[in-house]
Design a protein around this motif. Sequence first.
Motif, short mmCIF file in Angstrom:
data_model
loop_
_atom_site.label_atom_id
_atom_site.label_comp_id
_atom_site.label_asym_id
_atom_site.label_seq_id
_atom_site.Cartn_x
_atom_site.Cartn_y
_atom_site.Cartn_z
N GLY A 5 13.75 13.87 -21.31
CA GLY A 5 15.07 14.48 -21.17
C GLY A 5 15.48 14.75 -19.73
N LYS A 6 14.70 14.33 -18.74
CA LYS A 6 15.05 14.57 -17.33
C LYS A 6 15.19 13.24 -16.60
CE LYS A 6 13.29 19.10 -17.01
NZ LYS A 6 13.52 20.19 -16.19
N THR A 7 15.97 13.24 -15.55
CA THR A 7 16.15 12.05 -14.72
C THR A 7 15.14 12.08 -13.58
OG1 THR A 7 18.51 11.98 -15.23
CG2 THR A 7 17.80 10.81 -13.25
N THR A 8 14.48 10.97 -13.36
CA THR A 8 13.54 10.83 -12.24
C THR A 8 14.10 9.78 -11.29
OG1 THR A 8 11.66 11.39 -13.65
CG2 THR A 8 11.17 10.24 -11.59
N TYR A 9 14.25 10.13 -10.02
CA TYR A 9 14.78 9.22 -9.01
C TYR A 9 13.63 8.64 -8.20
CZ TYR A 9 19.23 11.41 -10.07
OH TYR A 9 20.34 11.88 -10.72
N ILE A 10 13.55 7.30 -8.16
CA ILE A 10 12.53 6.62 -7.37
C ILE A 10 13.22 5.69 -6.39
CG2 ILE A 10 10.59 5.01 -7.40
CD1 ILE A 10 9.87 6.11 -10.14
N GLU A 11 12.86 5.80 -5.12
CA GLU A 11 13.43 4.94 -4.09
C GLU A 11 12.29 4.29 -3.32
OE1 GLU A 11 16.05 5.31 0.00
OE2 GLU A 11 16.15 6.92 -1.47
N ASN A 12 12.31 2.95 -3.28
CA ASN A 12 11.34 2.18 -2.49
C ASN A 12 12.09 1.48 -1.38
OD1 ASN A 12 9.12 2.68 -4.18
ND2 ASN A 12 9.82 1.12 -5.59
N SER A 13 11.53 1.49 -0.20
CA SER A 13 12.12 0.73 0.89
C SER A 13 10.99 0.11 1.71
CB SER A 13 13.00 1.62 1.76
OG SER A 13 12.24 2.66 2.33
N LYS A 69 5.85 9.85 -1.43
CA LYS A 69 4.61 9.73 -2.18
C LYS A 69 3.63 8.82 -1.45
CE LYS A 69 4.32 11.20 -6.01
NZ LYS A 69 3.85 12.45 -6.55
N GLN A 70 2.36 9.08 -1.63
CA GLN A 70 1.31 8.22 -1.12
C GLN A 70 1.35 6.90 -1.90
OE1 GLN A 70 -1.07 8.47 1.33
NE2 GLN A 70 -1.76 6.43 0.75
N THR A 71 1.37 5.77 -1.20
CA THR A 71 1.40 4.46 -1.83
C THR A 71 0.08 3.75 -1.59
OG1 THR A 71 3.77 4.34 -1.39
CG2 THR A 71 2.69 2.30 -1.98
N ASP A 72 -0.47 3.17 -2.65
CA ASP A 72 -1.71 2.39 -2.54
C ASP A 72 -1.38 0.92 -2.79
OD1 ASP A 72 -3.46 4.65 -2.18
OD2 ASP A 72 -3.14 5.10 -4.29
N VAL A 73 -2.18 0.04 -2.19
CA VAL A 73 -2.01 -1.40 -2.37
C VAL A 73 -3.22 -1.93 -3.12
CG1 VAL A 73 -1.66 -3.62 -1.24
CG2 VAL A 73 -0.74 -1.54 -0.20
N LYS A 94 -12.56 -23.42 -2.47
CA LYS A 94 -11.70 -22.83 -3.49
C LYS A 94 -10.50 -22.19 -2.80
CE LYS A 94 -15.30 -21.61 -6.77
NZ LYS A 94 -15.89 -20.55 -7.56
N VAL A 95 -9.38 -22.21 -3.49
CA VAL A 95 -8.18 -21.54 -3.01
C VAL A 95 -7.80 -20.48 -4.04
CG1 VAL A 95 -5.73 -21.79 -2.45
CG2 VAL A 95 -7.35 -23.58 -1.77
N LYS A 96 -7.61 -19.26 -3.57
CA LYS A 96 -7.21 -18.18 -4.45
C LYS A 96 -5.78 -17.77 -4.12
CE LYS A 96 -11.80 -16.21 -5.03
NZ LYS A 96 -12.63 -15.03 -4.82
N GLU A 97 -5.02 -17.49 -5.16
CA GLU A 97 -3.67 -16.97 -4.98
C GLU A 97 -3.67 -15.54 -5.48
OE1 GLU A 97 0.84 -17.92 -6.51
OE2 GLU A 97 -0.65 -19.55 -6.51
N TYR A 98 -3.09 -14.66 -4.68
CA TYR A 98 -3.12 -13.23 -4.98
C TYR A 98 -1.73 -12.70 -5.27
CZ TYR A 98 -7.70 -13.41 -2.75
OH TYR A 98 -8.99 -13.71 -2.41
N ARG A 99 -1.69 -11.61 -5.99
CA ARG A 99 -0.49 -10.79 -6.14
C ARG A 99 -0.89 -9.41 -5.64
NH1 ARG A 99 1.08 -10.97 -11.80
NH2 ARG A 99 2.25 -12.79 -11.17
N TYR A 100 0.01 -8.77 -4.93
CA TYR A 100 -0.26 -7.44 -4.38
C TYR A 100 0.65 -6.43 -5.06
CZ TYR A 100 -2.92 -10.06 -1.08
OH TYR A 100 -3.86 -10.90 -0.53
N TRP A 101 0.05 -5.36 -5.58
CA TRP A 101 0.77 -4.31 -6.28
C TRP A 101 0.80 -3.07 -5.40
CZ3 TRP A 101 3.16 -5.44 -10.73
CH2 TRP A 101 2.72 -6.55 -11.44
N TYR A 102 1.99 -2.53 -5.21
CA TYR A 102 2.16 -1.27 -4.48
C TYR A 102 2.38 -0.21 -5.55
CZ TYR A 102 2.37 -4.02 -0.28
OH TYR A 102 2.04 -4.86 0.75
N THR A 103 1.49 0.76 -5.60
CA THR A 103 1.53 1.75 -6.68
C THR A 103 1.59 3.16 -6.13
OG1 THR A 103 -0.88 1.87 -6.83
CG2 THR A 103 0.21 0.21 -8.20
N TRP A 104 2.09 4.08 -6.95
CA TRP A 104 2.17 5.50 -6.61
C TRP A 104 2.24 6.29 -7.90
CZ3 TRP A 104 5.71 1.74 -5.90
CH2 TRP A 104 6.85 1.80 -6.69
N ASP A 105 1.96 7.57 -7.82
CA ASP A 105 2.02 8.44 -8.99
C ASP A 105 3.44 8.96 -9.20
OD1 ASP A 105 -0.67 8.26 -9.65
OD2 ASP A 105 -1.21 9.87 -8.28
#
Length: 146
Positions: free
Chosen positions: A55-63, A20-24, A38-49
């Motif tokens: 009733g179904k199993t969805t397998y997600i693997e991140n590496s 899947k395409q991953t966005d940051v 000023k000092v800013k602290e960030y969190r970064y989210w890696y997201t995908w659709d």
Amino acid sequence: MSHVAPNLTLFATLVNGKEKQTDVREEVIKETSYDDFKVKEYRYWYTWDATFPAGKTTYIENSYSFTPSSNSVVWQIGYVLKTGSNWKGNIGQAIIEVWYPSAEDLKMRVKDIKPAGYQIVGRRIVWDLRDFKPKEDIEVVEKWIR
């Protein structure tokens, strides 16, 4: 002045075996003002659709690989399991592994590991979670070593 993005490489997401395409996305989680800067602290989210049909199993693997820079004071690596969403039913299984260059390196660097239920296998910290609802995030905090 701000913290830099984490140095993640080789990030890949598979949903049911398909890449899947991953966005940051960057999120400011804390901003501290001093006299002249000023000092800013960030969190970064890696997201995908992904869809989760009833009733179904969805397998997600991140590496991915993570290489901290040498100028940081403290390292904390986290994997978000709880989402604030209402989960219908339990998650069948999630295996989460944090790898170090060696078992000695892991012993020397790691200060705290959460939640309980992990095993240390050589140079890896491993959670093998089964039939669960996500209540806590995975957290590995490293010592400050000069």
